[in-house]
Design an enzyme around this catalytic site. Structure first.
Site, PDB file in Angstrom:
ATOM      1  CG  ASP A   1      -1.825   0.954   1.289  1.00  0.00           C
ATOM      2  OD1 ASP A   1      -1.734   2.158   0.352  1.00  0.00           O
ATOM      3  OD2 ASP A   1      -2.919   0.888   1.889  1.00  0.00           O
TER       4      ASP A   1
ATOM      5  CE1 TYR B   1      -7.771  10.255   0.722  1.00  0.00           C
ATOM      6  CE2 TYR B   1      -8.820   9.182  -1.069  1.00  0.00           C
ATOM      7  CZ  TYR B   1      -8.463   9.076   0.411  1.00  0.00           C
ATOM      8  OH  TYR B   1      -8.611   7.901   1.200  1.00  0.00           O
TER       9      TYR B   1
HETATM   10  C1  LIG Z   1      -5.749   6.985   2.986  1.00  0.00           C
HETATM   11  C2  LIG Z   1      -5.149   5.422   2.717  1.00  0.00           C
HETATM   12  C3  LIG Z   1      -6.089   4.773   2.221  1.00  0.00           C
HETATM   13  C4  LIG Z   1      -7.541   4.760   1.534  1.00  0.00           C
HETATM   14  O1  LIG Z   1      -8.238   3.825   1.040  1.00  0.00           O
HETATM   15  P1  LIG Z   1      -9.689   4.265   0.269  1.00  0.00           P
HETATM   16  O2  LIG Z   1     -10.225   2.732   0.349  1.00  0.00           O
HETATM   17  O3  LIG Z   1      -9.330   4.644  -0.820  1.00  0.00           O
HETATM   18  O4  LIG Z   1     -10.394   5.229   1.275  1.00  0.00           O
HETATM   19  C5  LIG Z   1      -5.631   3.273   2.239  1.00  0.00           C
HETATM   20  N1  LIG Z   1      -4.574   2.954   2.854  1.00  0.00           N
HETATM   21  C6  LIG Z   1      -3.729   3.599   3.402  1.00  0.00           C
HETATM   22  C7  LIG Z   1      -2.424   3.186   4.058  1.00  0.00           C
HETATM   23  C8  LIG Z   1      -4.120   4.924   3.458  1.00  0.00           C
HETATM   24  O5  LIG Z   1      -3.302   6.076   4.320  1.00  0.00           O
END
Ligand SMILES: *Cc1c(COP(=O)(O)O)cnc(C)c1O
Length: 426
Positions: A207, A232
């Site tokens: 991630d 974002y």
């Molecule tokens: C911000 C963030 C997300 C966001 O996930 P969405 O499914 O796009 O809302 C996921 N993983 C991490 C580590 C984040 O910081």
């Protein structure tokens, strides 16, 4: 260290900053607002505001359905190709789709299908909760034949590479981690971890949400198999902007999409009653992408590429060194503790400070009495005040002003008038 000296030094650093000019590429930033949350929601690039207007008024309003052929159909891949150099990937290895969580479920499902004789999914105890929910829900969908194992942090801030590597074995199907963890900002040594995973026949799924646009990422070099990430935060793509996914080229033919839809087929407009996956990264798409918000991502990526990720990283390290110096002088004496690694080589671009009153301090910073600057960091439960350093628009002097304000709020007990009640979105 004398505060006036620090202010002088910060002003000199701003004057000498080759990236200082990029601040003017954003709308909404002003002298009396210090934005330290670019790691959570990036500000609005001025170019994006213009582009959204054009896209609505020209492509949608006048182009109507013809715009699918002219511009929209290839957008997820085209944008992926633009992002690819920022994450150390090649053209054709990245596409935009869905949210991070959905992409994580999709790729983890494909990986587990491919590794059907292996029951273990490995992560660490510092990962983003949604990543746990995603994997746990997938385990349930697959009939509870897998387990999610966590490698635990020993200090609440880091996870040692040795502990991670030792936990990878021949039962491990997938190792899934955040490149940079969301609370402490700790950054994993992915090259070593991916090497150990490959040696044991496990796939890696990383991630990149808190690292993309803030640290140099070398997916190919590090040997990462699959990745997902958010647009974002440091990419400044706008609230809820679609996420991206990466599958290394050699693996794209091997993995089968497990969540299938028409946009992942060879040609959605064949309307083939049988799902025939595209022979590219497109196969991991499912349904129609949100074109308007996807188009809004491009200017943010362009700004980062213009500035250069190595230059941004260099500035981020300089700014975080300044922040840590200020912490030692002004914050530690009033009860803050450092919640991030001191060593920049194992840290991303945000720093957490812990304080028993972090929640109310955060609210006081955001809603100050008149005459004081608004400072926007964010609070992460139970006691973390996170300072996001987004060097594309943040100045050195702003960091000094923000810390002076934090010090003042605690030293004068200003937060006392705020309640302990939380807002819905922090
Ligand atoms: C911000 C963030 C997300 C966001 O996930 P969405 O499914 O796009 O809302 C996921 N993983 C991490 C580590 C984040 O910081």
């Amino acid at each position: 260290m004398n505060i006036d000296e620090l202010f002088d030094r910060a002003r000199q650093m701003d004057q000498a900053d080759p990236l200082g000019k990029y601040r003017h590429s954003f709308d909404g930033l002003s002298e009396d607002l210090i934005y330290l949350d670019g790691n959570s929601l990036g500000p609005l690039p001025a170019q994006t505001a213009k582009l959204v207007h054009e896209n609505v008024n020209d492509n949608w309003s006048k182009g109507l359905i013809r715009s699918w052929n002219a511009d929209w159909y290839d957008l997820p891949m085209r944008l992926g190709d633009q992002l690819a150099p920022l994450v150390g990937a090649d053209s054709g290895e990245v596409c935009f789709a869905d949210s991070v969580t959905i992409n994580l479920i999709k790729l983890a499902a494909s990986a587990l299908k491919n590794q059907s004789d292996r029951p273990k999914i490995l992560t660490d105890s510092l990962n983003f909760p949604s990543d746990y929910y995603a994997v746990e829900s997938l385990i349930g969908m697959l009939g509870n034949r897998h387990t999610l194992e966590k490698v635990y942090t020993r200090d609440g801030i880091t996870v040692t590479t040795e502990d991670m590597v030792n936990a990878i074995d021949e039962k491990t199907a997938v190792v899934t981690l955040s490149n940079v963890v969301f609370k402490s900002g700790f950054m994993h040594d992915l090259k070593s971890i991916c090497h150990a995973a490959r040696k044991n026949g496990a796939l890696t799924l990383i991630d990149l949400s808190h690292s993309v646009g803030s640290v140099p990422i070398k997916l190919k070099d590090w040997g990462v198999d699959m990745a997902v990430g958010c647009s974002y935060k440091y990419l400044n793509g706008g609230p809820g902007a679609p996420a991206f996914l990466y599958v290394r080229e050699g693996l794209q033919d091997v993995l089968e999409p497990q969540l299938a839809g028409w946009f992942g087929t060879r040609d959605p407009f064949e309307f083939n009653p049988h799902h025939e996956p595209a022979s590219s990264i497109r196969k991991f798409m499912v349904g129609t992408p949100p074109i308007l918000s996807m188009q809004a991502i491009e200017p943010g990526i362009q700004l980062l590429k213009d500035a250069g990720i190595e230059q941004l990283r260099e500035k981020s390290i300089r700014q975080s060194s300044l922040l840590l110096e200020l912490y030692d002088t002004l914050l530690e004496p009033v009860g803050f503790k450092l919640g991030s690694p001191r060593d920049p080589s194992i840290r991303g671009s945000h720093i957490a400070f812990k304080h028993g009153e972090a929640f109310r301090i955060n609210n006081t910073m955001i809603s100050p009495p008149s005459g004081k600057p608004i400072v926007i960091p964010d609070f992460r439960t139970p006691d973390n005040l996170r300072i996001g350093i987004a060097p594309l628009f943040l100045g050195y002097e702003e960091i000094v002003r923000a810390v002076v304000r934090m010090h003042e709020i605690v030293a004068n007990n200003e937060y006392g008038i705020f309640s302990h009640e939380a807002e819905a979105f922090t």
